[in-house]
Each structure stands twice: as C-alpha cells, then as structure tokens.
Scaffold this active site. Structure first.
Site, PDB file in Angstrom:
ATOM      1  N   LYS A  38      55.424 -58.855  97.518  1.00  0.00           N
ATOM      2  CA  LYS A  38      56.582 -58.957  96.612  1.00  0.00           C
ATOM      3  C   LYS A  38      57.796 -59.509  97.368  1.00  0.00           C
ATOM      4  O   LYS A  38      57.806 -59.521  98.610  1.00  0.00           O
ATOM      5  CB  LYS A  38      56.901 -57.571  96.049  1.00  0.00           C
ATOM      6  CG  LYS A  38      57.317 -56.548  97.108  1.00  0.00           C
ATOM      7  CD  LYS A  38      57.296 -55.127  96.561  1.00  0.00           C
ATOM      8  CE  LYS A  38      57.699 -54.142  97.653  1.00  0.00           C
ATOM      9  NZ  LYS A  38      57.442 -52.747  97.252  1.00  0.00           N
ATOM     10  N   ARG A 136      60.353 -42.038  90.572  1.00  0.00           N
ATOM     11  CA  ARG A 136      60.650 -43.424  90.199  1.00  0.00           C
ATOM     12  C   ARG A 136      59.689 -43.754  89.057  1.00  0.00           C
ATOM     13  O   ARG A 136      59.572 -42.954  88.136  1.00  0.00           O
ATOM     14  CB  ARG A 136      60.486 -44.313  91.434  1.00  0.00           C
ATOM     15  CG  ARG A 136      61.349 -45.543  91.442  1.00  0.00           C
ATOM     16  CD  ARG A 136      61.289 -46.271  92.774  1.00  0.00           C
ATOM     17  NE  ARG A 136      59.946 -46.784  93.093  1.00  0.00           N
ATOM     18  CZ  ARG A 136      59.645 -47.468  94.188  1.00  0.00           C
ATOM     19  NH1 ARG A 136      60.577 -47.710  95.100  1.00  0.00           N
ATOM     20  NH2 ARG A 136      58.427 -47.900  94.419  1.00  0.00           N
ATOM     21  N   TYR A 264      87.702 -66.757 109.447  1.00  0.00           N
ATOM     22  CA  TYR A 264      88.529 -66.331 108.314  1.00  0.00           C
ATOM     23  C   TYR A 264      89.386 -65.100 108.599  1.00  0.00           C
ATOM     24  O   TYR A 264      88.938 -64.173 109.277  1.00  0.00           O
ATOM     25  CB  TYR A 264      87.628 -65.978 107.127  1.00  0.00           C
ATOM     26  CG  TYR A 264      87.078 -67.175 106.371  1.00  0.00           C
ATOM     27  CD1 TYR A 264      87.910 -68.184 105.910  1.00  0.00           C
ATOM     28  CD2 TYR A 264      85.717 -67.243 106.086  1.00  0.00           C
ATOM     29  CE1 TYR A 264      87.385 -69.251 105.189  1.00  0.00           C
ATOM     30  CE2 TYR A 264      85.190 -68.305 105.365  1.00  0.00           C
ATOM     31  CZ  TYR A 264      86.035 -69.312 104.918  1.00  0.00           C
ATOM     32  OH  TYR A 264      85.512 -70.360 104.208  1.00  0.00           O
ATOM     33  N   MET A 313      80.097 -67.780 104.814  1.00  0.00           N
ATOM     34  CA  MET A 313      78.937 -67.881 103.924  1.00  0.00           C
ATOM     35  C   MET A 313      77.815 -68.716 104.540  1.00  0.00           C
ATOM     36  O   MET A 313      76.652 -68.358 104.467  1.00  0.00           O
ATOM     37  CB  MET A 313      79.354 -68.498 102.584  1.00  0.00           C
ATOM     38  CG  MET A 313      78.223 -68.498 101.558  1.00  0.00           C
ATOM     39  SD  MET A 313      78.669 -69.299 100.016  1.00  0.00           S
ATOM     40  CE  MET A 313      79.894 -68.191  99.379  1.00  0.00           C
TER      41      MET A 313
HETATM   42  C1  LIG Z   1      56.707 -52.056  98.322  1.00  0.00           C
HETATM   43  C2  LIG Z   1      55.625 -51.103  98.024  1.00  0.00           C
HETATM   44  C3  LIG Z   1      54.620 -50.829  98.978  1.00  0.00           C
HETATM   45  C4  LIG Z   1      54.650 -51.340 100.397  1.00  0.00           C
HETATM   46  O1  LIG Z   1      55.375 -50.430 101.189  1.00  0.00           O
HETATM   47  P1  LIG Z   1      55.571 -50.670 102.765  1.00  0.00           P
HETATM   48  O2  LIG Z   1      56.377 -49.494 103.190  1.00  0.00           O
HETATM   49  O3  LIG Z   1      56.308 -51.944 102.907  1.00  0.00           O
HETATM   50  O4  LIG Z   1      54.221 -50.715 103.373  1.00  0.00           O
HETATM   51  C5  LIG Z   1      53.556 -50.044  98.583  1.00  0.00           C
HETATM   52  N1  LIG Z   1      53.495 -49.514  97.343  1.00  0.00           N
HETATM   53  C6  LIG Z   1      54.457 -49.728  96.415  1.00  0.00           C
HETATM   54  C7  LIG Z   1      54.343 -49.097  95.081  1.00  0.00           C
HETATM   55  C8  LIG Z   1      55.559 -50.513  96.732  1.00  0.00           C
HETATM   56  O5  LIG Z   1      56.518 -50.706  95.820  1.00  0.00           O
END
Ligand SMILES: *Cc1c(COP(=O)(O)O)cnc(C)c1O
Length: 367
Positions: A38, A136, A264, A313
């Site tokens: 992701k 969550r 800046y 930036m």
């Molecule tokens: C992002 C995520 C992971 C990966 O976690 P890491 O700590 O980066 O290994 C695993 N499971 C879910 C549900 C996640 O959102």
C-alpha cells in the site's frame, strides 16, 4: 512520462528479496505470506517491488485502496490482491480488476452481498476482518452471530480469509494486551470454523507480529515495513538489508559572510564566513521541516553536512564549510536504516512516515 529529476531513490531489489526470505523463514513451513504494498509500497515503488515478490512466491498482496490494486493489475500482477480498506463505492472497480475486498462491518457485508447478487457473482472471494482490540476496522465479537447468518448459505460470495490486526506488536511492554487480542481472535475463529464448513485462511501478524508473536502467525502473515528494511528494534533491523537509498546532487554553492541570514524568515544567521550548498530536495519531497536549522543532515563525500536555516518546499541549504565539494557532487540523504530512524526521531515520527512521505516526483531507480 519519463522522470528526469536528479534527486533519486535507489531501490535494491536484492535487499528486498533478502528481507522477504528472512521474515518468511521466521514462520513455520507452509505459512503463507501477504506482502503489503500500500501507499506506493511504503513510498518506494509498488510495481517492480510486487513483480519481484511475485517471482519469489508471495501468496498475496495487500493494498489499502482500489486504485493501488488496479495499478498492480494494469502492470501484469496476477497474484491475489486484498484491498484492506475497500470502499462500498468502489465495489464495481474491485470486481472489474479481480481485487478482493476486506469486509469489516455488517454495513459493508450487506452492501457487498447485495452488490454480488445484483451482478450475479458466484463465490466471489472476500475477507472478513475482526476487531480484537485495535478498535479500528473490523466486526466486533458480538456481531459474529449475525455475520454468520448473513454469509452461511450465500452462494454469491466466498469467505477466503478471516483476519485481525495487532495494536502494539512491536512493543513487548504491551505483551499482556497483545496476548489478549490473540485469544479474542482465536475464540472468534473457533466459532467461525464451527459454522462455516469450508476452509479459509487465518491471519493476524504484521512484521513485528512475525518477529514477536509466533503464536499469532496462523496460516498467513502480512509483511510490510520489514520487507523495506525495518524491524521492530535495532537488532532485528540489523538483520534486514537496506532497500532504499535517497540521493541527490549539489545545485549551487555560495559563501555567506558573518551576519548574513540563510533561507526563509531569517531562521539562521551566519556567525562567521560559511560555505552553503543548495540541494534539490525539500519538504514537498518528504525532507520534513523539523530537519531544518541544523537538526538534520545529508552526507557529502562521507561527511555530514547539517541543514542551515529553514527547509524550503523544493530545496534545502546545508553547511559545507568544512567539506571539500563542488557543484554537481553527489549528496546522500540516507543510505541506511539508522539514518531513517534518526530522521524519524527528529521529526517525532516513525520510519513508516519518513518512507511514505517520499514524494512521487522523486525518480525511482532499481539496483
Ligand atoms: C499496513 C498493514 C500491515 C503491514 O504492517 P507492517 O507493520 O508494515 O508490517 C499489515 N496489516 C494491515 C492490516 C495493515 O494495514
């Protein structure tokens, strides 16, 4: 469009492979792996990373949102993809691209079942997420009964996995809490197994869960940050190889006099004559403002050059008074995990955020 930017992120696919096998070897034989790619594979680059891991035999990919999965499919990834934060409004896209939703509530379940029925889907793979303490996404334990009634005889969908997520897998001070999460999840799984007669994959552990909680490995583990080189402590991180190195070049060098202000808002005034180098990376690229005014540094010819004044930036200014260097010379922002951890500490954050903040305009190269 080709990227011509001079600031580039070098990604070592051999380090990635090493990390994958290192973590996989911590699980018992037969345990499946899901690689989490992701957020652009944690800011690195999802397509080549996914292609490499697919060749290594990863069983699943995990993305947060539909678009991320679509990008993998459009680039030829064939491995199943779990969309961890699937949105009801995107169910049509998921189906079109053969992506599998995480169903995490009675609402999303009812919506997906209605959608699957309407589209005459048969045994469409879905994943059920349970809340065991993170609070969550996920079904609560008291919703399991209703959930089972909804799915038990449904032919449009097929539950291919049931999972949960640990709140503090990296923190052994929270071991008691984590063990409670694991046992809560175990009791949910027991109920599910007794009611759903077909096989489904069970998973709970992220990278730190793999390292700290063998009793939470179940049938599959979800590997994220560890693939990219970061364990849950310096000892584990040392066993992982560095995947990402961020490099740039010196655009300009100027000499400032005593009393001149730099960058800046006059945040820094030279106390003596100084040599300043300007580097084409800024806060828009993830070189965050807390690293300014001497808190962060880059490395030029092996020597640390600390930031001077505020981060801009698109560029930073660093003090190279004592470094023999010239315009066009290479600048290393980081090329090891320790520096990333150090930057994270300065920015009051974690390695995850330092990596994911690396902007898309930075060129990605593979070694
Ligand atoms: C992002 C995520 C992971 C990966 O976690 P890491 O700590 O980066 O290994 C695993 N499971 C879910 C549900 C996640 O959102």
């Amino acid at each position: 469009m080709e990227n011509h930017h001079v600031t580039k992120l070098e990604i070592s696919l051999s380090a990635l492979k090493h990390n994958y096998h290192y973590l996989k070897n911590k699980t018992k034989p037969g345990t499946k792996t899901l690689a989490v790619v992701k957020a652009f594979a944690y800011g690195l680059e999802p397509v080549n990373i996914a292609k490499t891991l697919e060749k290594e035999g990863v069983d699943y990919f995990g993305v947060a949102y539909a678009d991320e999965g679509i990008k993998l499919r459009e680039n030829g990834i064939k491995t199943p993809i779990l969309v961890l934060h699937a949105q009801v409004s995107n169910y049509d896209l998921l189906i079109k691209h053969n992506l599998e939703p995480n169903i995490y509530s009675l609402y999303t379940l009812k919506q997906f079942i209605a959608f699957a029925k309407e589209n005459h889907l048969e045994d469409y793979p879905i994943h059920l997420k349970f809340n065991s303490g993170l609070n969550r996404l996920g079904f609560n334990i008291d919703e399991v009964e209703e959930l089972i009634q909804l799915v038990q005889h449904n032919k449009n969908i097929k539950i291919v996995s049931a999972f949960s997520h640990i709140a503090a897998s990296e923190d052994l001070n929270e071991k008691e809490f984590t063990e409670k999460q694991i046992s809560t999840f175990n009791s949910i799984i027991t109920v599910l197994r007794s009611k759903l007669k077909h096989h489904f994959v069970v998973h709970m552990s992220n990278t730190s869960g793999v390292i700290n909680y063998p009793n939470a490995h179940f049938d599959m583990v979800r590997l994220g940050i560890g693939l990219y080189g970061f364990g849950n402590d310096t000892e584990e991180t040392a066993k992982l190889k560095n995947v990402a190195s961020l490099k740039s070049v010196i655009s300009q060098i100027r000499t400032v006099k005593k009393g001149d202000s730099i960058s800046y808002n006059m945040a820094f005034t030279a106390q003596k004559e100084e040599k300043i180098a300007i580097i084409p990376i800024g806060h828009a690229d993830g070189f965050s403002r807390p690293l300014g005014c001497g808190n962060g540094y880059v490395t030029i010819h092996g020597q640390k050059a600390y930031t001077s004044g505020n981060i801009c930036m698109d560029m930073i200014l660093v003090n190279v008074t004592n470094i023999d260097c010239k315009e066009g010379d290479e600048v290393v922002i980081f090329n090891n995990q320790q520096t990333v951890e150090e930057f994270a500490t300065i920015c009051h954050t974690i390695s995850y955020e330092i990596l994911t903040a690396i902007s898309q305009r930075i060129k990605k190269t593979f070694i």
